[in-house]
Design an enzyme around this catalytic site. Structure first.
Site, short mmCIF file in Angstrom:
data_model
loop_
_atom_site.label_atom_id
_atom_site.label_comp_id
_atom_site.label_asym_id
_atom_site.label_seq_id
_atom_site.Cartn_x
_atom_site.Cartn_y
_atom_site.Cartn_z
N GLU A 179 0.83 -1.22 0.00
CA GLU A 179 0.00 0.00 0.00
C GLU A 179 0.86 1.26 0.00
O GLU A 179 0.49 2.28 -0.58
CB GLU A 179 -0.94 0.00 1.21
CG GLU A 179 -2.05 -1.05 1.15
CD GLU A 179 -1.57 -2.48 1.38
OE1 GLU A 179 -0.43 -2.66 1.87
OE2 GLU A 179 -2.33 -3.41 1.07
N GLN A 232 -7.27 -2.78 -0.63
CA GLN A 232 -8.17 -3.94 -0.65
C GLN A 232 -9.18 -3.84 0.50
O GLN A 232 -10.35 -4.14 0.32
CB GLN A 232 -7.37 -5.22 -0.56
CG GLN A 232 -8.10 -6.38 -1.17
CD GLN A 232 -7.13 -7.42 -1.70
OE1 GLN A 232 -6.49 -8.11 -0.92
NE2 GLN A 232 -7.01 -7.53 -3.00
N PHE A 233 -8.70 -3.40 1.63
CA PHE A 233 -9.56 -3.05 2.77
C PHE A 233 -9.02 -1.74 3.34
O PHE A 233 -7.81 -1.52 3.35
CB PHE A 233 -9.51 -4.14 3.85
CG PHE A 233 -10.28 -5.38 3.49
CD1 PHE A 233 -11.58 -5.57 3.94
CD2 PHE A 233 -9.70 -6.36 2.70
CE1 PHE A 233 -12.29 -6.71 3.60
CE2 PHE A 233 -10.41 -7.50 2.36
CZ PHE A 233 -11.71 -7.68 2.81
N ALA A 234 -9.93 -0.90 3.84
CA ALA A 234 -9.50 0.39 4.38
C ALA A 234 -8.43 0.21 5.46
O ALA A 234 -7.54 1.05 5.61
CB ALA A 234 -10.69 1.13 4.96
N ASP A 235 -8.53 -0.91 6.19
CA ASP A 235 -7.58 -1.17 7.28
C ASP A 235 -6.12 -1.08 6.82
O ASP A 235 -5.24 -0.67 7.58
CB ASP A 235 -7.83 -2.57 7.85
CG ASP A 235 -9.29 -2.79 8.20
OD1 ASP A 235 -9.61 -2.90 9.38
OD2 ASP A 235 -10.13 -2.82 7.26
N PHE A 236 -5.86 -1.49 5.58
CA PHE A 236 -4.47 -1.56 5.11
C PHE A 236 -3.90 -0.20 4.70
O PHE A 236 -2.72 -0.09 4.37
CB PHE A 236 -4.35 -2.56 3.96
CG PHE A 236 -4.79 -3.94 4.35
CD1 PHE A 236 -4.30 -4.52 5.51
CD2 PHE A 236 -5.71 -4.64 3.60
CE1 PHE A 236 -4.72 -5.78 5.91
CE2 PHE A 236 -6.14 -5.90 3.98
CZ PHE A 236 -5.65 -6.48 5.14
N HIS A 262 -10.46 -6.13 9.18
CA HIS A 262 -11.17 -5.98 7.90
C HIS A 262 -12.47 -5.21 8.09
O HIS A 262 -13.42 -5.41 7.34
CB HIS A 262 -11.48 -7.35 7.28
CG HIS A 262 -10.26 -8.06 6.76
ND1 HIS A 262 -9.34 -8.65 7.58
CD2 HIS A 262 -9.81 -8.28 5.50
CE1 HIS A 262 -8.38 -9.21 6.85
NE2 HIS A 262 -8.64 -8.99 5.58
#
Lengths: 352, 336
Positions: free
Chosen positions: A87, A109-113, A154
């Site tokens: 990222e 891919q997910f906001a978390d990353f 996630h």
């Protein structure tokens, strides 16, 4: 003696991309939130050849949530750039490409990353225009939110991580038309825009797309439901929960709740919020992100500063617990705001 | 004290390009300008005419000048804080540089950022930020855009040996290699990351050995030899322009000043400093050019005098200009 044969290990490849596809036709009938995002990407990439996509698994695979399905075969690998995992580099390369006039749309891919690319966003993308006048027309798509049993890594709602960063913009649509319209506005904006898309809404809300350009201006909220007794200020999937609560309150208590869907979080529509609070004299801010230092604190402080004399009760917040997003359904339900919690909080405020 | 001894080899990226007298004098003049300018900055800093941090690249002139001189119109560069020379090579004037360093309203960052943090989209110069492993990624992003726009341009970036310990170093090389970007990463190994020596920074013999892990060419060279730097970077850039992807070049120099102007660098052993002072790239190249009879004492003195007077003029010019008006702090956060 037998000569030892050298062992060879072949690593897997991927099925070849389909041939060049035709432009995507305007979708007939109700369109889901995720397909509205996908269609907006098609529209913007047809319109401007500088718009390109970059991210993990977005090409052949069409993205973890299929937001980019079909775009590779239409636009080719030069404009749908499948990358290794990283990222930090996805956002870093986006910042760099924008210096040459490109308009990258990066997918987390997910906001978390996005935490892996945080430095690039807050130190590079957000500050470059102020420091040296370099425009940063970058969009970062952040699949956010819980209610899906996806656990602590996630499910995040990252808005508060970015609220304190001058130079960024942030939007959070609650329905397909806003998703399409805000994504188009974000792509056309000359500043870095975080596009927070809610995973719970991806396939749960559908509506027909308006037969026009459909651009939704960044910074403008919307009154979802009119009322005179209390204003709920919210966004994302909490709009639907608030609408359900408002209906229960109308049916059972005769309470008329007004709902403001912020749509844009940075900048946000102060005027609309203050107007509504001036009318109802009560404000409840609801979000899925955790409470302390959360997005609602900024709205609450603004209402307290600007509309103190209008208020009949304290400005209230309803948010998730101050814990990581838990996994088990019982835990996550307890953690999140819900229609039931909204109903009871509104009743408390009305009897203040 | 832990020290490293390494062999310098260049078997994977053979230097290319011819250096004639005109190019040689250009390289020499740019290095001399960089050296003289930074020397003067230290004095200005001590006099209180410069504030904030002052980061100089004394000992590093051959790398910043040698590498950036290879670039053509439309190429991009991400200089480090030891690369003031690269800004000059890319066409920045002394006046512009002084306005920036003195935080004046007409400076390139309009007083909004310190040090040589200026950038220019016209000249293809990426503004440096203090998170040093981030700028190479911007250069790689420029390289991606060049590829997308089908231009025959390249982007080069600099990184200190200290910042090679950051994750960004890995990510940018992996991405550039997988995406086959026209990108060259130059490690300025000046042996000290603030006070940390190389033995406490990494355990491989050469940082260029890491190129193997990315499937790209890598080479470690003497960073005090400006012609070697020029010709090695030239080879990497030719390769990149031809569509063969990125390279990694490690240049060995020694940071002859402190980390910044306030730092006396007492942690550097005396013998190390003395040894490397004798190998200052400007004096080395002066000897080379004199031997070739491309430079004589008289011309050299003339060049030095002209540079010094240009520097004084630039200082006076910048001093005569004003700081930005206070209210400017509040505007220009967002582009239209």
């Amino acid at each position: 003696m037998k000569s030892k044969k050298k062992k060879k290990i072949e690593l897997g490849g991927i099925v070849a991309a389909p041939k060049r596809a035709q432009p995507e036709p305007f979708p007939d009938g109700p369109v889901s939130y995720i397909d509205a995002i996908r269609f907006a990407l098609f529209e913007e990439m047809e319109r401007d050849e500088n718009v390109f996509l970059i991210g993990e698994d977005i090409g052949h695979f069409g993205g973890a949530f299929k937001a980019t399905k079909g775009l590779l075969s239409r636009f080719g690998p030069n404009r749908v750039v499948d990358t290794p995992i990283g990222e930090n580099a996805i956002i870093g390369l986006s910042v760099g490409a924008s210096l040459l006039g490109m308009r990258p749309v990066a997918e987390m891919q997910f906001a978390d990353f996005v935490t892996e690319g945080y430095t690039q966003l807050v130190e590079q993308a957000a500050k470059n225009y102020y420091r040296w006048g370099a425009k940063m027309p970058i969009v970062v798509r952040l699949p956010s939110g819980g209610q899906l049993g996806a656990g602590p890594f996630h499910s995040c709602n990252p808005e508060a991580w970015f609220l304190n960063i001058p130079g960024l913009k942030m939007v959070a649509p609650s329905n397909p038309n806003d998703a399409r319209g805000l994504l188009k506005a974000a792509i056309r904006d000359n500043n870095p825009v975080l596009f927070l898309e809610h995973k719970f809404l991806y396939r749960r809300v559908k509506e027909e797309l308006t037969r026009d350009e459909g651009v939704v201006a960044i910074g403008k909220g919307r009154i979802v439901r009119e009322g005179k007794d209390l204003t709920i200020i919210t966004y994302h999937a909490m709009v639907q929960a608030s609408e359900a609560a408002a209906q229960i309150l109308a049916d059972e208590d005769g309470i008329q709740v007004e709902i403001v869907d912020l749509r844009s979080l940075l900048p946000w529509d102060r005027e609309l919020v203050l107007q509504s609070v001036a009318k109802t004299n009560r404000a409840l801010i609801i979000h899925e992100a955790t409470r302390t230092g959360g997005y609602g604190a900024e709205i609450a402080a603004t209402i307290a500063e600007e509309a103190f004399t209008e208020l009949d009760c304290p400005v209230a917040r309803l948010a998730s617990l101050d814990t990581p997003v838990p996994f088990a359904p019982t835990l996550e339900k307890y953690f999140l705001p819900s229609t039931e919690k909204i109903v009871s909080r509104v009743r408390e405020l009305l009897s203040f | 004290m832990h020290t490293k001894s390494i062999k310098l080899e260049s078997h994977t990226l053979l230097p290319t390009g011819k250096i004639d007298r005109q190019l040689a004098l250009k390289l020499y003049r740019s290095m001399l300008l960089t050296y003289e300018f930074e020397d003067r900055l230290i004095k200005l800093y001590k006099q209180g005419d410069l504030f904030g941090g002052l980061f100089t690249g004394c000992g590093n002139e051959a790398v910043s000048v040698g590498a950036s001189t290879v670039l053509k119109q439309g190429d991009w560069i991400a200089p480090s804080h030891r690369c003031i020379g690269a800004h000059f090579v890319r066409g920045e004037s002394l006046n512009e540089m002084m306005l920036q360093l003195m935080a004046r309203a007409e400076g390139q960052t309009k007083g909004r950022d310190n040090s040589a943090h200026q950038g220019s989209t016209e000249r293809g110069v990426i503004s440096l930020i203090s998170h040093l492993a981030t700028s190479p990624m911007l250069a790689a992003g420029c390289a991606l855009a060049m590829k997308q726009k089908k231009r025959k341009n390249v982007a080069i970036a600099f990184i200190g040996e200290g910042s090679t310990s950051l994750g960004g170093f890995h990510e940018v090389l992996n991405f550039a290699s997988v995406l086959k970007l026209p990108f060259v990463l130059i490690i300025e190994n000046n042996q000290y990351a603030y006070s940390t020596p190389t033995a406490n920074q990494y355990s491989c013999e050469k940082l260029s050995d890491r190129s193997v892990g990315y499937g790209i060419p890598g080479v470690t060279i003497d960073g005090t030899d400006v012609e070697l730097v020029y010709r090695t970077v030239n080879a990497a850039i030719e390769r990149a322009r031809a569509g063969f992807g990125p390279s990694l070049i490690e240049t060995i120099t020694c940071r002859l000043h402190g980390h910044s102007a306030h730092d006396g660098a007492e942690y550097v052993p005396k013998d190390v400093k003395e040894k490397w002072l004798k190998r200052h790239p400007v004096s080395l190249y002066r000897k080379t050019l004199t031997k070739r009879r491309w430079l004589n004492k008289k011309t050299d003195n003339q060049i030095i005098a002209m540079i010094r007077s240009d520097i004084e003029n630039a200082i006076q010019f910048a001093k005569s200009k004003s700081y930005p008006p206070a209210e400017d702090a509040a505007i220009g956060v967002y582009a239209e």
